[in-house]
Design an enzyme around this catalytic site. Sequence first.
Site, PDB file in Angstrom:
ATOM      1  N   GLU A 397       0.812  -1.220   0.000  1.00 28.72           N
ATOM      2  CA  GLU A 397       0.000   0.000   0.000  1.00 28.72           C
ATOM      3  C   GLU A 397       0.846   1.271   0.000  1.00 28.72           C
ATOM      4  O   GLU A 397       0.521   2.259  -0.668  1.00 28.72           O
ATOM      5  CB  GLU A 397      -0.948   0.006   1.209  1.00 28.72           C
ATOM      6  N   HIS A 464     -11.331  -6.005   8.934  1.00 30.10           N
ATOM      7  CA  HIS A 464     -12.006  -5.673   7.678  1.00 30.10           C
ATOM      8  C   HIS A 464     -13.277  -4.854   7.910  1.00 30.10           C
ATOM      9  O   HIS A 464     -14.136  -4.807   7.036  1.00 30.10           O
ATOM     10  CB  HIS A 464     -12.381  -6.954   6.921  1.00 30.10           C
TER      11      HIS A 464
END
Length: 658
Positions: A397, A464
Amino acid sequence: MDFKHQSLTRENHIDLYRSLLKPRLIEEKMLILLRQGKISKWFSGIGQEAIAIGVTKALNKEEYILPMHRNLGVFTERGIPLYRLFSQFQGKSNGFTKGRDRSFHFGTQEYKIIGMISHLGPQLGVADGIALAHKLKNEKAVTAVFTGEGGTSEGDFHEALNIASVWQLPVLFCVENNGYGLSTPVSEQFNCEHIADKGKGYGMESHIIEGNNIVEVFTKMKEIVEEVRENPRPVLIEFKTFRMRGHEEASGTKYVPEELMDYWAKQDPVENYEQFLLDSDFITKDEVSKFKSDIKSEINEHLKRTNKEPSIEPDEKLELEDVYQQFTLDEHPKPSRKTEMRFIDAISKGLEQSMEKYKTMVIMGQDIAEYGGVFKITDGFVEKFGKDRVRNTPICESAIVSAAMGLSIQDIKSIVEMQFSDFVTSGFNPIANYLAKVHYRWGQKADVVIRMPCGGGVGAGPFHSQTNEAWFTKIPGLKVVYPSSPQDAKGLLAAAIEDPNPVLFFEHKALYRTIREDVYEDYFSIEIGKANLLKEGNDITVITFGAAVHWALEVLERCPEISAEVLDLRSLSPLDEAAIFNSVKKTGKVIILQEDSLFGGIASDISALISEHCFEYLDAPIKRVASLSTPIPFAKELEDQYLAKLKFENELKILNNY
């Protein structure tokens, strides 16, 4: 050192020498000014000048170079007027950052130099993005980026090399191995003989160059550069050198063994090259004196000009204006035809139409190409736009966000999909310290949208399910958008992409396939920073956003006796304060509902704003409703207990009866 090379003429040697001499003499002057208190800090590159000069000379003027603290030679070789550099060092308005940053923490498109940030690592990924833009434009150009041996310990180094290798980007990763990361020796930084050996792990060509030999640096780099232009690929280059002064002047060099200092003093790149030129009868001692005299005169002349400049006068209005690039949303013909869309389809359609509008725009993320993303939002995009523009990324990322910044430097818009908003922690540094600050620091736009699938209610557990918008509303320079409906999602996504500033675009996963409404089919945009009054009322103002909007509306349907206004913020930064204040002044009671846990959430700041600006209009205490202060659990029973959804109705009734 062997300075002989058959390709170099006497004029070439003299040119190299003059270029090498200039940063050395500037540094000597800067050290005097530092002792006099006329500059605040200095990171010395004495002993390392050959690397910056040799690399820069090997590049064309239009090729980007990303230097570090000790690469003064990059700036002088690119021809930046010295008075501008001196203004930068003294924090004056004629510098490149208007006094907002110091030394070489700046960039300049005019000279194709992109300066560092103190966190070091992100600039390696930025170089990837610049090189990717060259590749997308079919330009035969390379990008050179510097780091030190200490910087190779950072994760960004490995991510950037991996991306460059996988995508075969024309990046020259130039590592100055000068022996110490501040005071930590290389033996405590990595456990391999040569940094260049790390290239093997990435299937990458690598070289070791004697960094104090200007001829070796220049000739080998020129050869590499010419090859990479014709056959684009990344190359890792380790320059063996040494830092003769402290990391910065205050830290000194007492930690360095005396015999090591003595050895490297004899390897001085300027003195040794000068002696070679004298011994070879390329120059005379009188010419050496003349060269030095001319450069010193130039330094003093430009210093006089800088010293006459006034100190910066603080201007609060200008400081606030420069946090973002000024931007006015384009006026689009209002579409007339609507069709029913799910939240997820509206986002997908919005992305597709923006990809059609901006012919060079790139989408990057994990599994977004043939697979279509884990939520299938980009399903079919590869067939329509090609793999150059819809790019699967490695799991990295940080470097991908940095690469998006590099694309923006090359005037290419990009969208980065975080597979889940939780994963943004792995890319937090370039978002918070590069994208958010770059326009304020030196006027460079960060034309990047980061899509953030977020939120609970889907049994996804602690890794998540976060809705972490508050992390970013705290950071000046970022815009944070959080739609609750398909229409808003499509229109706000278009606006976020149009906006040249960095935007965090939150998409609640629980809304993807559960919410439907009629949405304009054609391209349209909705201005960022404007709240939406969904329901009018007289007794209470409900302020909320995202999935919580639907929680509030469901409760109010069950409680028709409560006359409540529902204000959907839509944009959290910038925040529509006027809409908030107008509604609170009308109703006199306010409840703020957020999915995030309570402490440190945006509800707290909204509450403070209301208290400061609307206190005399309030008929009851301001109420905040939020989720439990725990990580988000997986089991449905525990998640239901965690979420603020079940608490809201009771708290609303208590406030209504106050």
